[in-house]
Write a protein that holds these residues in place. Sequence first.
Motif, short mmCIF file in Angstrom:
data_model
loop_
_atom_site.label_atom_id
_atom_site.label_comp_id
_atom_site.label_asym_id
_atom_site.label_seq_id
_atom_site.Cartn_x
_atom_site.Cartn_y
_atom_site.Cartn_z
N THR A 151 -17.52 -0.59 3.11
CA THR A 151 -17.05 -1.32 4.29
C THR A 151 -17.28 -2.82 4.15
OG1 THR A 151 -17.54 0.62 5.60
CG2 THR A 151 -17.18 -1.44 6.78
N MET A 152 -18.45 -3.17 3.61
CA MET A 152 -18.74 -4.60 3.43
C MET A 152 -17.70 -5.25 2.54
SD MET A 152 -22.86 -4.75 3.12
CE MET A 152 -22.92 -6.53 2.92
N LYS A 153 -17.37 -4.54 1.43
CA LYS A 153 -16.37 -5.10 0.52
C LYS A 153 -15.03 -5.25 1.24
CE LYS A 153 -14.52 -4.64 -4.13
NZ LYS A 153 -14.41 -3.79 -5.33
N LEU A 154 -14.69 -4.24 2.05
CA LEU A 154 -13.40 -4.27 2.74
C LEU A 154 -13.31 -5.38 3.78
CD1 LEU A 154 -12.68 -0.46 3.15
CD2 LEU A 154 -11.37 -2.10 1.80
N VAL A 155 -14.43 -5.74 4.39
CA VAL A 155 -14.34 -6.81 5.39
C VAL A 155 -14.62 -8.18 4.78
CG1 VAL A 155 -14.91 -5.28 7.31
CG2 VAL A 155 -16.73 -6.62 6.23
#
Lengths: 296, 218
Positions: A203-207
């Motif tokens: 999720t961190m990478k996606l945001v």
Amino acid sequence: MIQHILRRTLRSLKENFSLNLVATGVIGATVLLAGVYLSALQTLDRVVESWDRDAHVSAYFQPEIEVELRFATKDQITARQEVATVSYVSEEDAAAYLSERVEEVGPILEELGPEVLPASLEITLSQGHATPAEIQAFVDSIDGPPFEHVDYGQDWVQRFHTFLTLLRGLGLVLGVLISLAAIFLVGNTMHLVAYARRAELETMKLVGATWGFTALPFALEGCVQGLIGGGMGLLGVYALHQVLVARLEDALALALAGAELSFLGAGWAVLLLGASVLLGVCGCLWSVTRFWRKAP
Amino acid sequence: MIRLYHIDKRYGDHQALKDVNLHVAKGEFVYVTGPSGAGKSTLLRMLYGALKPTGGKLLVGGVDASKLPQKRLPFLRRNIGVVFQDFKLIPNRSVADNVGLALEVLGTPRAEIDRRARAVLNVVGLAGKEERMPQDLSGGEQQRVAVARAIVNDPAVLLADEPTGNLDGAMAIEVMEILMSINLRGTTVLVATHDAGLMKRFPQRTLRFEAGRLVSGQ
Ligand SMILES: Nc1ncnc2c1ncn2[C@@H]1O[C@H](COP(=O)(O)OP(=O)(O)OP(=O)(O)O)[C@@H](O)[C@H]1O
Ligand SMILES: [Mg+2]
């Protein structure tokens, strides 16, 4: 930014407490093993050094050599730079020494006359010139007239050196294997930490988190593991050292020839601590990067 | 804002998108529709850089997303809010933390994150649920948390993959109204959806995909 990273680190340490404990334990055990090995090697090194320090050569004169020549030879040898001390032992001194040590030979020696034992020079080599090869070279250089023969405890010193070299090599191989095992174990333990948080990583990478922002808390986590694990390992080595000194020093005093059981020096301790921090950091970065690459 | 030139995407020997050409202007609101498996999610994933096209060129806000190196990817994503089909909420993190994540990665100070997360949760009707865990929310509430996280940093582009898929009629309308209001503030919005009723109620430009081809709406 730093605030976020520190917060993440603390949270992960707390939430993955048991996994962190395992990684810390692995690092601690590795440091303990390495520390004990290094301490043992250092102690043995000192023992050998203390033997070498008294590298002792006895040169026996041929019986017909004049006393003046004997003293001239003594002066010549004393002048050599690799020689620490030279003392002249006359036939009478040798006989007196021997009968002092072994009472039974006293009467026999008196019967035979003092000349039965040869006069000799007792030579001690200075510390910097006491490797087996150097002793051998020195012995070779003075062997022959006016001496009957030249003697030193070459054989077993040589063997012990070989043994030590072997031990060092073995230790190096073992050390590399243990380090690899530790890297693997720490890496895999951290892999579990990263796995437990893979949803968060993804999720961190996606945001829009950067790799650095994501990985830094893990690196710090590894740093903490390394510091605590390494510190515990060193404490363990020190405790073991204290126990061994208390229990074994008397028994070992003879074999150690006066050398002390040595604890790792400060240099090695710092080096081991640095290595364990590196181990923790690399293990953590490795695992987080594996997940980072896979995330979309 | 978004331009696609002859985009192809194949997974192995399955062609998910075929020769797609498309232009979406800044500030537009666009539906992406079509039967299941038509390639809607594939298109959105390419827009936020999670997939690379196998052919063609793809510009998002002037950035060539098809050739973007991994290092630059985070900076593209910071301008794109995404409502994922499966939400991608982090379990064991409060609703406020989940929403704040999009600001945290930018290095926004804690106090401002809290303030903005609260404000945006208020907008999606979740005021008072900031400290709940996602798993303690209904599907519809989770979906709205995902919307809140996508819009919290005022992105230039908002991509929403089936944002009303788990919602009943009234709730779906509420979420659509939120997306519309985001669009009114200037954000370009792409919504992938099957929901014909919704598209009828809020008519907008509609891109229709069938078996990987864009069949209408260019
Ligand atoms: N990772 C993948 N590997 C192989 N095939 C895939 C992969 N992802 C998607 N596909 C295939 O590509 C096609 C398009 O998938 P996509 O998810 O874009 O469809 P969609 O229009 O979003 O469908 P839905 O409405 O069900 O979400 C489908 O046939 C799907 O099976
Ligand atoms: Mg889809």
